[in-house]
Write an enzyme that holds these catalytic residues in place. Sequence first.
Site, short mmCIF file in Angstrom:
data_model
loop_
_atom_site.label_atom_id
_atom_site.label_comp_id
_atom_site.label_asym_id
_atom_site.label_seq_id
_atom_site.Cartn_x
_atom_site.Cartn_y
_atom_site.Cartn_z
N LYS A 204 4.44 15.50 -1.49
CA LYS A 204 4.81 16.43 -0.42
C LYS A 204 3.75 17.52 -0.34
O LYS A 204 3.51 18.24 -1.30
CB LYS A 204 6.18 17.03 -0.71
CG LYS A 204 6.59 18.12 0.27
CD LYS A 204 8.01 18.59 0.01
CE LYS A 204 8.39 19.73 0.93
NZ LYS A 204 9.78 20.16 0.74
N ARG A 226 4.14 28.29 -0.16
CA ARG A 226 4.59 27.28 -1.11
C ARG A 226 3.44 26.54 -1.79
O ARG A 226 3.61 25.45 -2.33
CB ARG A 226 5.46 26.25 -0.38
CG ARG A 226 6.65 26.83 0.36
CD ARG A 226 7.79 25.82 0.41
NE ARG A 226 8.73 26.02 1.50
CZ ARG A 226 9.58 27.01 1.60
NH1 ARG A 226 9.59 27.98 0.69
NH2 ARG A 226 10.41 27.06 2.63
N LYS A 258 5.07 12.92 2.65
CA LYS A 258 5.44 13.89 3.68
C LYS A 258 4.35 14.93 3.88
O LYS A 258 3.83 15.44 2.88
CB LYS A 258 6.73 14.56 3.22
CG LYS A 258 7.24 15.65 4.11
CD LYS A 258 8.43 16.30 3.45
CE LYS A 258 8.82 17.51 4.28
NZ LYS A 258 9.77 18.34 3.63
#
Length: 333
Positions: A204, A226, A258
């Site tokens: 991700k 993040r 993702k």
Amino acid sequence: MHYSSFPATRLRRLRYEPLVRRLVRETVLSPDRFILPLFVRSGVGIRQAIPSMPNHFQLSIDELVLEAEQAVSLGLGGIILFGIPETKDSIGSDAMSEVGIIARAVRAVKQTVGNKLLVITDLCFCEYTDHGHCGVVYEKPNGGFEVDNDATLENLFRQALVHARSGADILAPSGMMDGMVRALRSGLDREGFSQIPIMSYAAKYASAFYGPFREAAESSPQMGDRRSYQMDSAAAAGQAVREVQLDLDEGADIVIVKPALAYLDIVRLVRDRFEGVPIAAYNVSGEYCMVQAAAEKGWIDEKAIVLESMTAITRAGASIIITYWAKKLAQWL
Ligand code: PBG
């Protein structure tokens, strides 16, 4: 005589007739490969539009149940749930509560759809914490803050247990904490849930394509970003291989890449490296809203663009696609 070249070989021979074209297709899309993301909040009779995600809503549980019934009748593979709690705090307590929004939502949906639809839950804390980060945050001695990996693992397990007890079919940890799959697998096995699969967000990336989702889930980080846990898009592609390998070693059953379209090389890489592992690609909110916006302006043909994109994601090697078009796709196919 060279039969491998023109004029003996004419690749157009397989293209003239629609039935021949259909016969030689390899990529087939089917509704049961698609997973629909849904956003749930408390209240009754609520269908609150999400401005940057046309046709998607924050739903109260009664409305969510209606969506789940529709997903069943459309033959979708499943739904993945994201909760918007009534109150947020520093650790995201609602996510770990038996009466939290997701626990209540899963019980209500499973009661209605039974075993006719997979109910997947996203395991993360960004929607539940007041700071919007995906775990427990601590202040660093010389200023700034960081997400505490191992303290977050304990909470992740508590969240997983609540979801499992509520009846979730598959658990999908999305926080990109090191060791998250191991913490969940060992804890779930100990508690008698060894049969529940883990669909891990293994690769991700820290992505600007999540923008609309954060509006939908009210989960934007209130400070920083993040990047200390999600992957850097410019990192060696092999880092995705390492992430997937670790998650598989820790007991992941399905791995997610993702976002999808800007990361098809990663989908292909993972497909080639890990034989027999089911790969899900998450076609994320930013990918969705760009097409919706252009389609609204009449600049592109939504259906054609979406079908072509889903074909590309499947061709790259994903057998499962999490997408906001899941319902429309089922209707089109
Ligand atoms: C984390 C989570 C996010 C998405 C799915 N799970 C947001 C994030 O990592 O910031 C994004 C999905 C999308 O953009 O459609 N709970």
